[in-house]
Design a protein around this motif. Structure first.
Motif, short mmCIF file in Angstrom:
data_model
loop_
_atom_site.label_atom_id
_atom_site.label_comp_id
_atom_site.label_asym_id
_atom_site.label_seq_id
_atom_site.Cartn_x
_atom_site.Cartn_y
_atom_site.Cartn_z
N LYS A 203 0.82 -1.20 0.24
CA LYS A 203 -0.11 -0.10 -0.29
C LYS A 203 1.02 1.44 -0.11
CE LYS A 203 -1.43 -0.76 4.71
NZ LYS A 203 -1.44 -0.73 5.88
N ASN A 204 2.31 1.45 0.34
CA ASN A 204 2.89 2.03 0.36
C ASN A 204 3.55 2.93 -1.02
OD1 ASN A 204 2.82 2.45 3.02
ND2 ASN A 204 4.65 1.88 3.79
N PHE A 205 3.32 2.11 -1.67
CA PHE A 205 4.53 2.05 -3.38
C PHE A 205 3.17 2.14 -4.42
CE2 PHE A 205 7.19 -1.28 0.01
CZ PHE A 205 7.63 -0.15 0.02
N THR A 206 1.11 1.99 -3.77
CA THR A 206 0.84 1.98 -4.59
C THR A 206 -1.06 2.89 -4.73
OG1 THR A 206 -0.47 0.24 -3.41
CG2 THR A 206 0.84 -0.60 -5.70
N MET A 207 -0.28 3.63 -3.98
CA MET A 207 -1.00 4.70 -3.98
C MET A 207 -0.90 5.81 -4.20
SD MET A 207 0.13 5.78 0.46
CE MET A 207 0.64 7.66 0.05
N PRO A 208 -2.48 6.25 -4.69
CA PRO A 208 -2.82 6.84 -6.71
C PRO A 208 -2.26 8.61 -5.96
CG PRO A 208 -4.61 7.17 -5.33
CD PRO A 208 -3.89 6.48 -4.18
N ALA B 104 -4.53 -6.93 -11.15
CA ALA B 104 -4.96 -5.44 -11.73
C ALA B 104 -6.75 -6.10 -12.33
CB ALA B 104 -4.46 -4.86 -12.77
N GLU B 105 -6.90 -7.10 -12.33
CA GLU B 105 -8.15 -7.96 -13.30
C GLU B 105 -9.66 -8.09 -12.15
OE1 GLU B 105 -7.21 -10.72 -15.61
OE2 GLU B 105 -6.87 -9.49 -17.34
N LEU B 106 -8.55 -8.56 -10.39
CA LEU B 106 -9.54 -8.40 -9.77
C LEU B 106 -10.11 -6.92 -8.91
CD1 LEU B 106 -7.43 -12.16 -8.36
CD2 LEU B 106 -9.89 -11.66 -9.07
N LEU B 107 -9.09 -6.04 -9.35
CA LEU B 107 -9.72 -5.21 -7.99
C LEU B 107 -11.17 -4.48 -8.19
CD1 LEU B 107 -5.93 -2.78 -9.20
CD2 LEU B 107 -6.70 -4.25 -6.60
N THR B 108 -11.51 -3.95 -7.00
CA THR B 108 -12.78 -4.07 -6.70
C THR B 108 -12.55 -2.24 -7.10
OG1 THR B 108 -12.54 -2.86 -5.23
CG2 THR B 108 -13.28 -5.42 -5.16
N VAL B 109 -13.82 -1.55 -7.65
CA VAL B 109 -13.49 0.16 -7.33
C VAL B 109 -13.01 0.24 -6.14
CG1 VAL B 109 -15.15 1.68 -8.18
CG2 VAL B 109 -16.03 -0.14 -9.08
N GLU B 110 -13.61 0.18 -5.52
CA GLU B 110 -12.88 1.11 -3.82
C GLU B 110 -11.61 0.49 -4.15
OE1 GLU B 110 -13.40 0.74 0.32
OE2 GLU B 110 -14.93 0.19 -0.70
N GLU B 111 -10.93 -0.55 -4.23
CA GLU B 111 -9.91 -0.63 -4.59
C GLU B 111 -8.71 0.00 -5.45
OE1 GLU B 111 -9.73 -5.69 -2.77
OE2 GLU B 111 -10.00 -5.03 -4.43
N LYS B 112 -9.77 0.06 -6.93
CA LYS B 112 -8.69 0.92 -7.43
C LYS B 112 -8.41 2.29 -7.04
CE LYS B 112 -10.08 -1.47 -11.21
NZ LYS B 112 -11.51 -2.21 -12.55
N ASN B 113 -9.86 3.19 -6.17
CA ASN B 113 -9.99 4.52 -5.87
C ASN B 113 -9.02 4.72 -4.69
OD1 ASN B 113 -11.79 4.86 -7.24
ND2 ASN B 113 -13.45 4.86 -5.43
N HIS B 114 -8.01 3.61 -4.12
CA HIS B 114 -6.97 3.28 -3.49
C HIS B 114 -5.96 3.06 -3.87
CE1 HIS B 114 -10.59 3.11 -0.71
NE2 HIS B 114 -10.60 4.01 0.11
N HIS B 115 -5.21 2.69 -4.63
CA HIS B 115 -4.17 2.05 -5.25
C HIS B 115 -3.99 2.54 -6.60
CE1 HIS B 115 -3.33 -0.58 -1.86
NE2 HIS B 115 -5.08 -0.81 -1.78
N LYS C 169 1.23 1.56 -11.05
CA LYS C 169 1.82 1.47 -10.05
C LYS C 169 1.57 -0.07 -9.73
CE LYS C 169 2.25 6.34 -8.19
NZ LYS C 169 1.86 7.18 -6.83
N ILE C 170 0.25 -0.67 -9.82
CA ILE C 170 0.41 -2.18 -9.42
C ILE C 170 1.31 -3.08 -10.60
CG2 ILE C 170 -1.34 -3.79 -9.22
CD1 ILE C 170 -2.93 -2.47 -6.87
N LEU C 171 0.92 -2.90 -12.00
CA LEU C 171 1.50 -3.32 -12.50
C LEU C 171 3.15 -3.14 -12.61
CD1 LEU C 171 -1.22 -2.54 -15.34
CD2 LEU C 171 -0.77 -4.38 -14.11
N ASN C 172 3.35 -2.10 -12.30
CA ASN C 172 4.55 -2.39 -12.38
C ASN C 172 6.07 -2.33 -11.23
OD1 ASN C 172 7.64 -0.80 -13.51
ND2 ASN C 172 7.01 1.01 -12.60
N LEU C 173 5.04 -2.48 -10.31
CA LEU C 173 5.70 -3.90 -9.35
C LEU C 173 6.64 -4.66 -9.25
CD1 LEU C 173 2.74 -3.60 -6.46
CD2 LEU C 173 5.06 -1.71 -6.12
#
Length: 188
Positions: A125-130, A165-176, A180-184
């Motif tokens: 979460k520290n690395f994927t914040m929008p 990324a495909e499993l992310l919910t709308v809420e998770e996309k708002n918080h991440h 950045k996730i794809l780049n990890l």
């Protein structure tokens, strides 16, 4: 002439005998041997009152329950004698149907599970914040984030973060931040 209540009773008996009954069959769903095994293996759990014991899905009790077709505990309850119905808790025997159910496998889309996605989101979460942070932290090999990323299965030779990324919910996309996730994997 017969009294009206006798006529009604005879009519009811005739109807019951003429119509097929869906519950009773020539072949019972459970056997006396299965019932006795459940009473033996689940003894601690099915005692009336307290304390209430926990039944594990991989216990001998649940193995005995799963031997009954469809885990039909109503069949087992119907086979109990009057003495057994006072010695054991009918409600607890009935609960074995649900408690001994084998859980469905984790939801898988692509190559990763929702558990793997949740681990990546929690640990990274520290690395994927929008947004643009001034000092953008980068995950380092050996940190919990990289450990979680490396547990995501590979698609070919690359870690399949697209699956996460495909499993992310709308809420998770708002918080991440999805990019950045794809780049990890590039940092881990």
């Amino acid at each position: 002439m017969l009294p009206l209540w006798k006529v009604a009773f005879l009519l009811l008996v005739v109807c019951l005998m003429a119509s097929p009954h869906h519950v009773v069959s020539k072949r019972p769903i459970c056997t006396k041997k299965q019932k006795e095994k459940i009473l033996e293996k689940c003894y601690d759990f099915i005692q009336p009152g307290y304390p209430i014991y926990v039944v594990s899905r991989d216990s001998p009790c649940c193995a005995a329950v799963r031997e009954v077709q469809d885990r039909d505990m109503e069949c087992v309850i119907m086979m109990l004698t009057g003495k057994q119905k006072t010695r054991y808790s009918v409600q607890k025997i009935r609960a074995l149907h649900r408690l001994c159910e084998i859980p469905s496998p984790p939801k898988v889309i692509g190559t990763c599970t929702t558990e793997q996605k949740d681990a990546v989101l929690q640990d990274c979460k520290n690395f994927t914040m929008p947004g643009n942070q001034r000092r953008r932290p980068i995950p380092i090999m050996g940190q919990p984030c990289c450990n979680g990323v490396n547990k995501v299965p590979k698609k070919g030779i690359k870690i399949d973060m697209q699956c996460v990324a495909e499993l992310l919910t709308v809420e998770e996309k708002n918080h991440h931040d999805v990019s950045k996730i794809l780049n990890l994997p590039n940092h881990c």
